[in-house]
Design a protein around this motif. Structure first.
Motif, PDB file in Angstrom:
ATOM      1  N   TRP A  25     -36.865   8.760  44.764  1.00 13.65           N
ATOM      2  CA  TRP A  25     -38.178   8.294  44.727  1.00 13.65           C
ATOM      3  C   TRP A  25     -38.745   8.313  45.951  1.00 13.65           C
ATOM      4  O   TRP A  25     -40.280   8.549  46.421  1.00 13.65           O
ATOM      5  CB  TRP A  25     -38.020   6.945  44.269  1.00 13.65           C
ATOM      6  N   SER A  26     -38.085   8.152  47.260  1.00 20.81           N
ATOM      7  CA  SER A  26     -38.375   8.542  48.473  1.00 20.81           C
ATOM      8  C   SER A  26     -39.399  10.007  48.730  1.00 20.81           C
ATOM      9  O   SER A  26     -40.372  10.213  49.309  1.00 20.81           O
ATOM     10  CB  SER A  26     -37.843   8.290  49.560  1.00 20.81           C
ATOM     11  N   ALA A  27     -38.843  10.899  48.357  1.00 20.68           N
ATOM     12  CA  ALA A  27     -39.146  12.251  48.270  1.00 20.68           C
ATOM     13  C   ALA A  27     -40.496  12.644  47.328  1.00 20.68           C
ATOM     14  O   ALA A  27     -41.249  13.135  47.907  1.00 20.68           O
ATOM     15  CB  ALA A  27     -38.096  13.372  47.511  1.00 20.68           C
ATOM     16  N   ALA A  28     -40.444  11.827  46.437  1.00 20.16           N
ATOM     17  CA  ALA A  28     -41.511  11.950  45.328  1.00 20.16           C
ATOM     18  C   ALA A  28     -42.825  11.224  46.068  1.00 20.16           C
ATOM     19  O   ALA A  28     -43.925  11.854  45.909  1.00 20.16           O
ATOM     20  CB  ALA A  28     -41.382  11.442  43.993  1.00 20.16           C
ATOM     21  N   LEU A  29     -42.502  10.072  46.614  1.00 19.07           N
ATOM     22  CA  LEU A  29     -43.702   9.480  47.614  1.00 19.07           C
ATOM     23  C   LEU A  29     -43.973  10.062  48.643  1.00 19.07           C
ATOM     24  O   LEU A  29     -45.187  10.300  48.766  1.00 19.07           O
ATOM     25  CB  LEU A  29     -43.153   8.118  47.658  1.00 19.07           C
ATOM     26  N   ARG A  31     -31.880   0.525  43.546  1.00 14.53           N
ATOM     27  CA  ARG A  31     -32.733   1.437  44.091  1.00 14.53           C
ATOM     28  C   ARG A  31     -33.942   1.058  44.810  1.00 14.53           C
ATOM     29  O   ARG A  31     -34.618   0.426  44.209  1.00 14.53           O
ATOM     30  CB  ARG A  31     -33.136   2.990  43.350  1.00 14.53           C
ATOM     31  N   VAL A  32     -34.259   1.387  46.055  1.00 18.42           N
ATOM     32  CA  VAL A  32     -35.437   0.884  46.828  1.00 18.42           C
ATOM     33  C   VAL A  32     -35.985   2.037  47.703  1.00 18.42           C
ATOM     34  O   VAL A  32     -35.239   3.122  47.951  1.00 18.42           O
ATOM     35  CB  VAL A  32     -35.093  -0.190  47.796  1.00 18.42           C
ATOM     36  N   ALA A  33     -37.147   1.984  47.419  1.00 17.88           N
ATOM     37  CA  ALA A  33     -38.078   3.133  48.293  1.00 17.88           C
ATOM     38  C   ALA A  33     -39.186   2.224  48.731  1.00 17.88           C
ATOM     39  O   ALA A  33     -39.618   1.100  48.259  1.00 17.88           O
ATOM     40  CB  ALA A  33     -38.867   3.992  47.275  1.00 17.88           C
ATOM     41  N   ALA A  34     -39.793   2.598  50.224  1.00 21.16           N
ATOM     42  CA  ALA A  34     -40.859   1.980  50.558  1.00 21.16           C
ATOM     43  C   ALA A  34     -41.997   2.703  50.913  1.00 21.16           C
ATOM     44  O   ALA A  34     -41.644   4.096  51.273  1.00 21.16           O
ATOM     45  CB  ALA A  34     -40.377   1.442  51.895  1.00 21.16           C
ATOM     46  N   VAL A  35     -43.336   2.167  50.869  1.00 23.68           N
ATOM     47  CA  VAL A  35     -44.489   2.836  51.311  1.00 23.68           C
ATOM     48  C   VAL A  35     -45.255   1.979  52.201  1.00 23.68           C
ATOM     49  O   VAL A  35     -45.843   0.968  51.557  1.00 23.68           O
ATOM     50  CB  VAL A  35     -45.280   3.337  50.217  1.00 23.68           C
ATOM     51  N   ARG A  36     -44.942   2.183  53.342  1.00 23.20           N
ATOM     52  CA  ARG A  36     -45.596   1.268  54.365  1.00 23.20           C
ATOM     53  C   ARG A  36     -46.470   2.028  55.254  1.00 23.20           C
ATOM     54  O   ARG A  36     -46.491   3.079  55.690  1.00 23.20           O
ATOM     55  CB  ARG A  36     -44.553   0.769  55.228  1.00 23.20           C
ATOM     56  N   GLN A  68     -29.202  10.948  44.032  1.00 28.11           N
ATOM     57  CA  GLN A  68     -29.549  12.258  44.561  1.00 28.11           C
ATOM     58  C   GLN A  68     -30.975  12.675  44.266  1.00 28.11           C
ATOM     59  O   GLN A  68     -31.635  11.909  43.562  1.00 28.11           O
ATOM     60  CB  GLN A  68     -28.594  13.262  43.552  1.00 28.11           C
ATOM     61  N   GLU A  69     -31.671  13.578  44.938  1.00 28.68           N
ATOM     62  CA  GLU A  69     -32.921  13.787  44.761  1.00 28.68           C
ATOM     63  C   GLU A  69     -33.569  14.187  43.276  1.00 28.68           C
ATOM     64  O   GLU A  69     -34.684  14.180  42.981  1.00 28.68           O
ATOM     65  CB  GLU A  69     -33.532  15.047  45.940  1.00 28.68           C
TER      66      GLU A  69
END
Length: 212
Positions: free
Chosen positions: A92-96, A148-153, A3-4
């Motif tokens: 993490w995606s929301a934070a990024l 848990r995975v997040a991406a910054v591309r 969850q967020e």
């Protein structure tokens, strides 16, 4: 799916970058984070990250002609070429995403493809029609290794300006005179865009709720 409001602890994070030019600005701007240089398609990563969270960081090839080079892609989902969709970490995606927006970078959260090779020409149009914004070669693989995975591309090239597939092997491509004009373009923009990805991570960390 996380969850967020899930915990955002930088000690849980390993940044995974394929190439040296993607890893270098991460090491400079966020030296407190673990960093793995994994090779294209994770070819040089011999064991999974030792942390529960992995950030897939670096460049991407764009599919949507409306997304200019320099657009930051922080996907909510990433797909393998067989069509299997994998969820990126919500928190993490929301934070990024918030960090990228604060920095003023054009930012999208559309799905991303992880391909086994560079996607070019008609292939870009095909995946764009399926709703994908861009492609890398690592994120979906990471999603099968850690919780848990997040991406910054950051989009480097687009359907309107494609780079040669030869750049999968940068040394060989740079030695070919036919690629020299493109090499000059890459020398200008790759450092800017790899730095942009690292800047998003740097801007995210002070807002995770834990001093670093």
């Amino acid at each position: 799916m996380p969850q967020e409001h899930a915990a955002l602890d930088p000690d849980d994070v390993t940044v995974v970058a394929a190439m040296a030019n993607e890893a270098r600005p991460v090491r400079r701007l966020v030296p407190q984070l673990r960093l793995l240089r994994a090779g294209i398609g994770l070819a040089d990563m011999h064991e999974p990250p030792a942390t529960p969270v992995a950030f897939s960081v670096g460049l991407a090839g764009g599919f949507d002609p409306r997304l200019a080079p320099g657009t930051v892609v922080i996907p909510r989902e990433v797909a393998r070429e067989d069509g299997v969709m994998l969820a990126c970490d919500v928190a993490w995606s929301a934070a990024l995403e918030r960090a990228s927006m604060r920095l003023g970078f054009p930012t999208v959260t559309l799905p991303m493809l992880s391909a086994a090779a560079l996607v070019t020409h008609a292939g870009r149009a095909t995946w764009f029609q399926k709703g994908f914004a861009a492609a890398d070669m690592e994120t979906a693989l990471l999603a099968g290794m850690v919780a848990r995975v997040a991406a910054v591309r950051v989009i480097l090239d687009t359907p309107l300006h494609e780079i040669s597939p030869a750049w999968v092997n940068p040394r060989r491509a740079a030695a070919d005179p036919r690629n020299w004009r493109e090499a000059a373009w890459l020398a200008r923009w790759v450092p800017r865009y790899t730095k942009r990805a690292a800047q998003v991570i740097e801007a995210c960390l002070p807002h995770t709720g834990k001093a670093v």
